[in-house]
Design a protein around this motif. Structure first.
Motif, PDB file in Angstrom:
ATOM      1  N   GLY A  89       6.238   6.656   7.033  1.00 42.18           N
ATOM      2  CA  GLY A  89       5.602   5.582   6.260  1.00 42.18           C
ATOM      3  C   GLY A  89       4.258   5.203   6.852  1.00 42.18           C
ATOM      4  N   CYS A  90       3.197   5.257   6.033  1.00 38.75           N
ATOM      5  CA  CYS A  90       1.846   4.971   6.536  1.00 38.75           C
ATOM      6  C   CYS A  90       1.544   3.487   6.381  1.00 38.75           C
ATOM      7  CB  CYS A  90       0.826   5.802   5.755  1.00 38.75           C
ATOM      8  SG  CYS A  90       1.124   7.549   5.983  1.00 38.75           S
ATOM      9  N   THR A  91       1.152   2.842   7.473  1.00 42.48           N
ATOM     10  CA  THR A  91       0.897   1.407   7.429  1.00 42.48           C
ATOM     11  C   THR A  91      -0.469   1.073   8.024  1.00 42.48           C
ATOM     12  OG1 THR A  91       1.764   0.821   9.595  1.00 42.48           O
ATOM     13  CG2 THR A  91       3.356   0.968   7.815  1.00 42.48           C
ATOM     14  N   ALA A  92      -1.132   0.131   7.368  1.00 37.92           N
ATOM     15  CA  ALA A  92      -2.460  -0.294   7.821  1.00 37.92           C
ATOM     16  C   ALA A  92      -2.356  -1.229   9.008  1.00 37.92           C
ATOM     17  CB  ALA A  92      -3.186  -0.982   6.671  1.00 37.92           C
ATOM     18  N   ARG A  93      -1.154  -1.786   9.185  1.00 36.90           N
ATOM     19  CA  ARG A  93      -0.990  -2.773  10.259  1.00 36.90           C
ATOM     20  C   ARG A  93       0.022  -2.282  11.271  1.00 36.90           C
ATOM     21  NH1 ARG A  93       0.352  -7.807   6.579  1.00 36.90           N
ATOM     22  NH2 ARG A  93       0.658  -6.196   5.022  1.00 36.90           N
ATOM     23  N   ASN A  94      -0.258  -2.643  12.520  1.00 37.13           N
ATOM     24  CA  ASN A  94       0.745  -2.439  13.561  1.00 37.13           C
ATOM     25  C   ASN A  94       1.658  -3.637  13.437  1.00 37.13           C
ATOM     26  OD1 ASN A  94      -0.514  -0.288  14.751  1.00 37.13           O
ATOM     27  ND2 ASN A  94      -1.814  -1.596  16.000  1.00 37.13           N
ATOM     28  N   PHE A 124       3.011   6.103   1.130  1.00 39.72           N
ATOM     29  CA  PHE A 124       1.858   5.183   1.163  1.00 39.72           C
ATOM     30  C   PHE A 124       2.156   3.972   0.294  1.00 39.72           C
ATOM     31  CE2 PHE A 124      -1.207   7.910   3.320  1.00 39.72           C
ATOM     32  CZ  PHE A 124      -0.577   9.149   3.206  1.00 39.72           C
ATOM     33  N   GLY A 125       1.689   2.797   0.748  1.00 44.87           N
ATOM     34  CA  GLY A 125       2.050   1.551   0.068  1.00 44.87           C
ATOM     35  C   GLY A 125       1.036   1.063  -0.938  1.00 44.87           C
ATOM     36  N   ARG A 126       1.288  -0.145  -1.400  1.00 46.89           N
ATOM     37  CA  ARG A 126       0.451  -0.803  -2.413  1.00 46.89           C
ATOM     38  C   ARG A 126      -0.899  -1.213  -1.829  1.00 46.89           C
ATOM     39  NH1 ARG A 126       5.353  -2.051  -1.893  1.00 46.89           N
ATOM     40  NH2 ARG A 126       6.779  -1.854  -3.637  1.00 46.89           N
ATOM     41  N   GLU A 127      -1.912  -1.255  -2.683  1.00 39.54           N
ATOM     42  CA  GLU A 127      -3.251  -1.632  -2.231  1.00 39.54           C
ATOM     43  C   GLU A 127      -3.265  -3.033  -1.626  1.00 39.54           C
ATOM     44  OE1 GLU A 127      -2.428  -0.339  -5.075  1.00 39.54           O
ATOM     45  OE2 GLU A 127      -3.971   0.972  -5.925  1.00 39.54           O
ATOM     46  N   ARG A 128      -2.587  -3.976  -2.287  1.00 37.90           N
ATOM     47  CA  ARG A 128      -2.665  -5.356  -1.798  1.00 37.90           C
ATOM     48  C   ARG A 128      -1.739  -5.611  -0.617  1.00 37.90           C
ATOM     49  NH1 ARG A 128      -3.746  -6.786  -7.028  1.00 37.90           N
ATOM     50  NH2 ARG A 128      -1.561  -6.995  -7.620  1.00 37.90           N
ATOM     51  N   THR A 129      -0.528  -5.119  -0.689  1.00 39.50           N
ATOM     52  CA  THR A 129       0.479  -5.563   0.293  1.00 39.50           C
ATOM     53  C   THR A 129       1.111  -4.435   1.105  1.00 39.50           C
ATOM     54  OG1 THR A 129       2.060  -5.514  -1.527  1.00 39.50           O
ATOM     55  CG2 THR A 129       1.095  -7.653  -0.972  1.00 39.50           C
ATOM     56  N   HIS A 144       0.122   5.205  11.764  1.00 35.85           N
ATOM     57  CA  HIS A 144      -1.023   4.297  11.680  1.00 35.85           C
ATOM     58  C   HIS A 144      -2.293   5.081  12.022  1.00 35.85           C
ATOM     59  CE1 HIS A 144      -3.356   0.661  11.889  1.00 35.85           C
ATOM     60  NE2 HIS A 144      -3.740   0.948  13.116  1.00 35.85           N
ATOM     61  N   ILE A 145      -3.256   5.055  11.110  1.00 34.70           N
ATOM     62  CA  ILE A 145      -4.571   5.656  11.395  1.00 34.70           C
ATOM     63  C   ILE A 145      -5.288   4.656  12.301  1.00 34.70           C
ATOM     64  CG2 ILE A 145      -6.762   6.410  10.376  1.00 34.70           C
ATOM     65  CD1 ILE A 145      -5.097   6.780   7.702  1.00 34.70           C
ATOM     66  N   PRO A 146      -5.725   5.087  13.482  1.00 32.07           N
ATOM     67  CA  PRO A 146      -6.248   4.109  14.447  1.00 32.07           C
ATOM     68  C   PRO A 146      -7.614   3.572  14.032  1.00 32.07           C
ATOM     69  CG  PRO A 146      -6.405   6.324  15.341  1.00 32.07           C
ATOM     70  CD  PRO A 146      -5.712   6.453  14.013  1.00 32.07           C
ATOM     71  N   PHE A 151     -10.685  -4.527  11.029  1.00 31.90           N
ATOM     72  CA  PHE A 151     -10.882  -4.117   9.633  1.00 31.90           C
ATOM     73  C   PHE A 151     -10.076  -2.839   9.447  1.00 31.90           C
ATOM     74  CE2 PHE A 151     -13.506  -2.552   5.987  1.00 31.90           C
ATOM     75  CZ  PHE A 151     -13.442  -3.705   5.221  1.00 31.90           C
ATOM     76  N   SER A 152      -8.747  -2.996   9.407  1.00 26.81           N
ATOM     77  CA  SER A 152      -7.874  -1.844   9.651  1.00 26.81           C
ATOM     78  C   SER A 152      -7.428  -1.107   8.396  1.00 26.81           C
ATOM     79  CB  SER A 152      -6.636  -2.307  10.427  1.00 26.81           C
ATOM     80  OG  SER A 152      -5.884  -3.180   9.616  1.00 26.81           O
ATOM     81  N   SER A 153      -7.649  -1.726   7.226  1.00 23.81           N
ATOM     82  CA  SER A 153      -7.051  -1.174   6.021  1.00 23.81           C
ATOM     83  C   SER A 153      -7.998  -0.219   5.297  1.00 23.81           C
ATOM     84  CB  SER A 153      -6.660  -2.341   5.123  1.00 23.81           C
ATOM     85  OG  SER A 153      -6.140  -1.854   3.929  1.00 23.81           O
ATOM     86  N   LEU A 154      -7.619   1.053   5.219  1.00 24.66           N
ATOM     87  CA  LEU A 154      -8.408   2.035   4.470  1.00 24.66           C
ATOM     88  C   LEU A 154      -8.048   1.935   3.003  1.00 24.66           C
ATOM     89  CD1 LEU A 154      -8.096   3.356   7.432  1.00 24.66           C
ATOM     90  CD2 LEU A 154      -8.592   5.506   6.276  1.00 24.66           C
ATOM     91  N   ASN A 155      -8.933   2.376   2.148  1.00 21.34           N
ATOM     92  CA  ASN A 155      -8.570   2.566   0.746  1.00 21.34           C
ATOM     93  C   ASN A 155      -7.405   3.558   0.709  1.00 21.34           C
ATOM     94  OD1 ASN A 155      -9.135   4.873  -1.459  1.00 21.34           O
ATOM     95  ND2 ASN A 155      -9.272   2.846  -2.361  1.00 21.34           N
TER      96      ASN A 155
HETATM   97  N1  SAH Z   1      -3.337  -4.808   2.499  1.00 22.20           N
HETATM   98  C1  SAH Z   1      -2.422  -3.760   2.802  1.00 22.20           C
HETATM   99  C2  SAH Z   1      -3.175  -2.460   2.938  1.00 22.20           C
HETATM  100  C3  SAH Z   1      -2.786  -1.536   1.934  1.00 22.20           C
HETATM  101  S1  SAH Z   1      -3.848  -0.154   1.874  1.00 22.20           S
HETATM  102  C4  SAH Z   1      -1.701  -4.010   4.101  1.00 22.20           C
HETATM  103  O1  SAH Z   1      -2.224  -4.771   4.891  1.00 22.20           O
HETATM  104  O2  SAH Z   1      -0.658  -3.435   4.347  1.00 22.20           O
HETATM  105  C5  SAH Z   1      -2.795   0.918   0.944  1.00 22.20           C
HETATM  106  C6  SAH Z   1      -2.025   1.922   1.759  1.00 22.20           C
HETATM  107  O3  SAH Z   1      -2.930   2.829   2.415  1.00 22.20           O
HETATM  108  C7  SAH Z   1      -1.177   1.354   2.877  1.00 22.20           C
HETATM  109  O4  SAH Z   1       0.058   0.857   2.421  1.00 22.20           O
HETATM  110  C8  SAH Z   1      -1.009   2.579   3.760  1.00 22.20           C
HETATM  111  O5  SAH Z   1       0.014   3.409   3.251  1.00 22.20           O
HETATM  112  C9  SAH Z   1      -2.362   3.267   3.628  1.00 22.20           C
HETATM  113  N2  SAH Z   1      -3.255   2.859   4.727  1.00 22.20           N
HETATM  114  C10 SAH Z   1      -4.374   2.100   4.671  1.00 22.20           C
HETATM  115  N3  SAH Z   1      -4.922   1.953   5.882  1.00 22.20           N
HETATM  116  C11 SAH Z   1      -4.157   2.646   6.756  1.00 22.20           C
HETATM  117  C12 SAH Z   1      -4.177   2.878   8.167  1.00 22.20           C
HETATM  118  N4  SAH Z   1      -5.118   2.365   8.956  1.00 22.20           N
HETATM  119  N5  SAH Z   1      -3.216   3.651   8.702  1.00 22.20           N
HETATM  120  C13 SAH Z   1      -2.230   4.193   7.931  1.00 22.20           C
HETATM  121  N6  SAH Z   1      -2.148   3.988   6.606  1.00 22.20           N
HETATM  122  C14 SAH Z   1      -3.094   3.240   6.022  1.00 22.20           C
END
Ligand code: SAH
Length: 266
Positions: A89-94, A124-129, A144-146, A151-155
């Protein structure tokens, strides 16, 4: 066809990219394009907010719309990964979830090793949450992509691109030197338990812990998270899952007998 591409295609054929609850169809298109440029062709959708046969999706796919047309759509993540041996599971947050955390490269190494014989999902999860906690609990590890913590959240599609690139690089390297698996952390095993078998076991384990009053009023989530992690680390095969479920069935039976034998209120 060269050995490289045959080996690569064999691994790629068992790798699926799962997008959960995507809100913008354009992101589905862009994710499909990201995958196709890296030779990954299996897109799976879980409850997208809008139908993916949308104009934005097609425009952003820029020729990768065949992946969208072929993508199965499931109502839940559990259904989308039921036959998988490894789910990442890919997550933007630790965050809080007690899951092993992998870098994209480590994730690719495990994914390609398991895809030598079994089905693998990158989720991969939802854009918002992002992914919710229940969805993350269905994953064997978090990726987690480091990125910059500030500003950790990629598109979404950019994250798919990073992981697809790592998968391609790792799979091509593995195809070039067959017989040298990229990692041995999760070696492919004969008869490895599927995701659905493991979830069946975890469901029964939760019921049994209730039946034997293991939690004693405490919330069950923390113990279950630790137990899931422990059993997932063991890399159980189907026969081992059946054995453990047999043990649980007996414990449940004994708990029922003990309940009946307890002296009543009068
Ligand atoms: N606001 C959301 C970010 C969602 S971005 C949050 O804070 O969780 C949409 C998806 O892109 C995430 O669910 C994840 O699967 C992937 N993604 C975005 N940035 C990432 C990162 N730094 N590392 C791993 N996955 C990432």
């Amino acid at each position: 066809m060269s050995t490289d591409s045959t080996g690569f295609e064999a691994a790629a054929s068992r790798l699926r990219i799962v997008l959960v609850g995507t809100q913008h169809p354009g992101n589905i298109g862009a994710a499909a394009r990201a995958m196709k440029t890296m030779g990954l062709l299996r897109l799976v959708l879980v409850a997208p907010e809008k139908t993916p046969d949308d104009r934005d999706a097609m425009a952003m796919a820029a020729g990768a719309d065949d992946l969208i047309a072929a993508a199965p759509v499931f109502a839940t993540l559990a259904e989308a990964v039921a036959d998988c041996r490894l789910v990442l599971g890919c997550t933007a947050r630790n965050r809080r979830v007690q899951l092993e955390q992998l870098s994209p490269r480590e994730a690719a190494a495990q994914a390609v090793a398991v895809a030598g014989s079994d089905e693998v999902a990158l989720v991969f999860g939802r854009e918002r949450t992002g992914l919710d906690n229940d969805e993350l609990q269905l994953c064997h590890a978090a990726v987690h992509i480091p990125s910059d913590p500030a500003f950790s959240s990629l598109n979404l599609a950019a994250a798919v691109q990073v992981l697809s690139y790592e998968l391609r690089t790792t799979a091509l390297a593995a195809a070039r030197s067959p017989g040298t698996p990229p990692v041995t952390a999760t070696p492919a095993r004969e008869g490895a338990a599927s995701h659905a078998e493991l979830e069946g076991f975890f469901g029964q384990l939760a019921d049994t812990l209730d039946a034997i009053d293991f939690h004693k009023g405490r919330a069950p989530e923390s113990a279950m998270r630790k137990l899931r992690r422990l059993y997932l680390r063991a890399g159980l095969d189907s026969a081992e899952v059946r054995l453990l479920r047999g043990v649980l069935a007996d414990a449940q039976r004994m708990a029922m007998l003990a309940g009946r034998a307890e002296p009543g209120p009068d």
